[in-house]
Design a protein around this motif. Structure first.
Motif, PDB file in Angstrom:
ATOM      1  N   VAL A 103      35.617 -29.884  37.126  1.00 54.73           N
ATOM      2  CA  VAL A 103      36.213 -30.219  38.420  1.00 54.73           C
ATOM      3  C   VAL A 103      37.201 -29.138  38.840  1.00 54.73           C
ATOM      4  O   VAL A 103      37.221 -28.710  39.987  1.00 54.73           O
ATOM      5  N   ARG A 104      38.036 -28.693  37.905  1.00 57.01           N
ATOM      6  CA  ARG A 104      39.029 -27.652  38.202  1.00 57.01           C
ATOM      7  C   ARG A 104      38.340 -26.391  38.727  1.00 57.01           C
ATOM      8  O   ARG A 104      38.766 -25.809  39.721  1.00 57.01           O
ATOM      9  N   ALA A 105      37.282 -25.996  38.070  1.00 52.78           N
ATOM     10  CA  ALA A 105      36.581 -24.776  38.480  1.00 52.78           C
ATOM     11  C   ALA A 105      35.975 -24.943  39.881  1.00 52.78           C
ATOM     12  O   ALA A 105      36.075 -24.038  40.712  1.00 52.78           O
ATOM     13  N   ALA A 106      35.375 -26.099  40.142  1.00 47.05           N
ATOM     14  CA  ALA A 106      34.791 -26.333  41.464  1.00 47.05           C
ATOM     15  C   ALA A 106      35.880 -26.372  42.537  1.00 47.05           C
ATOM     16  O   ALA A 106      35.733 -25.775  43.599  1.00 47.05           O
ATOM     17  N   PHE A 107      36.982 -27.069  42.255  1.00 49.05           N
ATOM     18  CA  PHE A 107      38.084 -27.152  43.218  1.00 49.05           C
ATOM     19  C   PHE A 107      38.661 -25.765  43.498  1.00 49.05           C
ATOM     20  O   PHE A 107      38.955 -25.427  44.646  1.00 49.05           O
ATOM     21  N   ASP A 108      38.808 -24.954  42.454  1.00 47.96           N
ATOM     22  CA  ASP A 108      39.355 -23.607  42.605  1.00 47.96           C
ATOM     23  C   ASP A 108      38.464 -22.711  43.465  1.00 47.96           C
ATOM     24  O   ASP A 108      38.958 -21.775  44.079  1.00 47.96           O
ATOM     25  N   GLU A 109      37.157 -22.994  43.492  1.00 49.65           N
ATOM     26  CA  GLU A 109      36.240 -22.190  44.303  1.00 49.65           C
ATOM     27  C   GLU A 109      36.351 -22.493  45.798  1.00 49.65           C
ATOM     28  O   GLU A 109      35.913 -21.694  46.618  1.00 49.65           O
ATOM     29  N   LEU A 110      36.904 -23.640  46.133  1.00 49.60           N
ATOM     30  CA  LEU A 110      37.019 -24.012  47.548  1.00 49.60           C
ATOM     31  C   LEU A 110      38.006 -23.102  48.270  1.00 49.60           C
ATOM     32  O   LEU A 110      38.990 -22.660  47.682  1.00 49.60           O
ATOM     33  N   PRO A 111      37.777 -22.862  49.547  1.00 49.08           N
ATOM     34  CA  PRO A 111      38.769 -22.124  50.337  1.00 49.08           C
ATOM     35  C   PRO A 111      40.080 -22.910  50.422  1.00 49.08           C
ATOM     36  O   PRO A 111      40.080 -24.146  50.320  1.00 49.08           O
ATOM     37  N   GLU A 112      41.182 -22.230  50.636  1.00 49.33           N
ATOM     38  CA  GLU A 112      42.506 -22.857  50.705  1.00 49.33           C
ATOM     39  C   GLU A 112      42.543 -23.990  51.724  1.00 49.33           C
ATOM     40  O   GLU A 112      43.109 -25.038  51.462  1.00 49.33           O
ATOM     41  N   ARG A 113      41.938 -23.807  52.879  1.00 48.84           N
ATOM     42  CA  ARG A 113      42.016 -24.857  53.903  1.00 48.84           C
ATOM     43  C   ARG A 113      41.273 -26.107  53.476  1.00 48.84           C
ATOM     44  O   ARG A 113      41.665 -27.206  53.815  1.00 48.84           O
ATOM     45  N   ASP A 114      40.185 -25.969  52.684  1.00 51.23           N
ATOM     46  CA  ASP A 114      39.495 -27.142  52.151  1.00 51.23           C
ATOM     47  C   ASP A 114      40.371 -27.846  51.116  1.00 51.23           C
ATOM     48  O   ASP A 114      40.474 -29.077  51.114  1.00 51.23           O
ATOM     49  N   ARG A 115      40.978 -27.073  50.228  1.00 50.20           N
ATOM     50  CA  ARG A 115      41.855 -27.677  49.211  1.00 50.20           C
ATOM     51  C   ARG A 115      43.000 -28.429  49.888  1.00 50.20           C
ATOM     52  O   ARG A 115      43.374 -29.517  49.447  1.00 50.20           O
ATOM     53  N   GLU A 116      43.556 -27.869  50.957  1.00 52.17           N
ATOM     54  CA  GLU A 116      44.707 -28.502  51.618  1.00 52.17           C
ATOM     55  C   GLU A 116      44.333 -29.830  52.263  1.00 52.17           C
ATOM     56  O   GLU A 116      45.038 -30.814  52.092  1.00 52.17           O
ATOM     57  N   VAL A 117      43.217 -29.890  52.997  1.00 55.32           N
ATOM     58  CA  VAL A 117      42.863 -31.166  53.636  1.00 55.32           C
ATOM     59  C   VAL A 117      42.471 -32.211  52.600  1.00 55.32           C
ATOM     60  O   VAL A 117      42.787 -33.387  52.762  1.00 55.32           O
ATOM     61  N   LEU A 118      41.819 -31.789  51.524  1.00 54.62           N
ATOM     62  CA  LEU A 118      41.499 -32.743  50.450  1.00 54.62           C
ATOM     63  C   LEU A 118      42.775 -33.275  49.809  1.00 54.62           C
ATOM     64  O   LEU A 118      42.895 -34.472  49.535  1.00 54.62           O
ATOM     65  N   ALA A 119      43.731 -32.403  49.587  1.00 50.21           N
ATOM     66  CA  ALA A 119      44.996 -32.821  48.985  1.00 50.21           C
ATOM     67  C   ALA A 119      45.746 -33.784  49.897  1.00 50.21           C
ATOM     68  O   ALA A 119      46.273 -34.801  49.442  1.00 50.21           O
ATOM     69  N   LEU A 120      45.799 -33.478  51.179  1.00 45.10           N
ATOM     70  CA  LEU A 120      46.493 -34.370  52.109  1.00 45.10           C
ATOM     71  C   LEU A 120      45.821 -35.737  52.173  1.00 45.10           C
ATOM     72  O   LEU A 120      46.496 -36.766  52.257  1.00 45.10           O
ATOM     73  N   ALA A 121      44.504 -35.759  52.120  1.00 42.46           N
ATOM     74  CA  ALA A 121      43.782 -37.034  52.178  1.00 42.46           C
ATOM     75  C   ALA A 121      43.911 -37.812  50.874  1.00 42.46           C
ATOM     76  O   ALA A 121      44.166 -39.022  50.900  1.00 42.46           O
ATOM     77  N   CYS A 122      43.769 -37.135  49.758  1.00 37.88           N
ATOM     78  CA  CYS A 122      43.762 -37.831  48.461  1.00 37.88           C
ATOM     79  C   CYS A 122      45.158 -38.094  47.921  1.00 37.88           C
ATOM     80  O   CYS A 122      45.447 -39.205  47.494  1.00 37.88           O
TER      81      CYS A 122
END
Length: 170
Positions: A103-122
């Motif tokens: 999961v960490r590796a997949a999450f790290d591959e995401l662009p910053e803007r994807d990580r940010e919206v996922l973080a705000l939602a989750c």
């Protein structure tokens, strides 16, 4: 109510949420403290711009987000976010350390803007409308960004063989 009284009320009410926001996005207590102090310093300086009611926290998240972006220009810190994702996934099924790395590796591959919206939602449990206010876009754009980020993460998780499967375990 004086400006000082209003600031103190905002600080008392929203410090825990801003602290958690910052702590989830940094790798050290010092970085967390820097984000919190800069966020509330901005609130103090711009007390007249801080909205009333439910929008106060969203405004503070927006400030903290910009402070963090300035702090991250060098290296990005994502370990705390991924650990939180691990905890949420564990509720659905047991997660082994091998799965966490997947999961960490997949999450790290995401662009910053994807990580940010996922973080705000989750992690902040914001709605699309609230995410829109924090990141400065429309609610429709926020929903679209969140949907696409989830799809990208799911694709990465499906595409990447987990270490357990790669090691011959089933």
């Amino acid at each position: 109510m004086t400006q000082r009284d209003r600031f103190e009320a905002i600080y008392d009410a929203y410090y825990p949420a801003v602290h958690q926001y910052a702590a989830r996005r940094t790798g050290s207590p010092d970085d967390t403290a820097d984000i919190i102090s800069e966020t509330f310093l901005t609130a103090w300086r711009r007390i007249g711009d801080v909205p009333e009611g439910d929008r106060t926290l969203l405004w503070l998240y927006g400030v903290a987000r910009r402070v963090l972006a300035n702090q991250r220009r060098g290296a990005t810190r994502r370990a705390v976010l991924v650990d939180r994702l691990h905890d949420e996934l564990a509720a659905a099924r047991p997660v082994t350390p091998v799965d966490l790395e997947h999961v960490r590796a997949a999450f790290d591959e995401l662009p910053e803007r994807d990580r940010e919206v996922l973080a705000l939602a989750c992690w902040e449990e914001l709605t699309s409308e609230e995410i829109a206010e924090v990141v400065g876009c429309t609610a429709i754009a926020a929903r679209t960004r969140l949907h696409r980020a989830r799809k990208r993460l799911a694709t990465l998780l499906e595409r990447r063989p987990s270490s357990r499967i790669a090691m011959g375990e089933s």
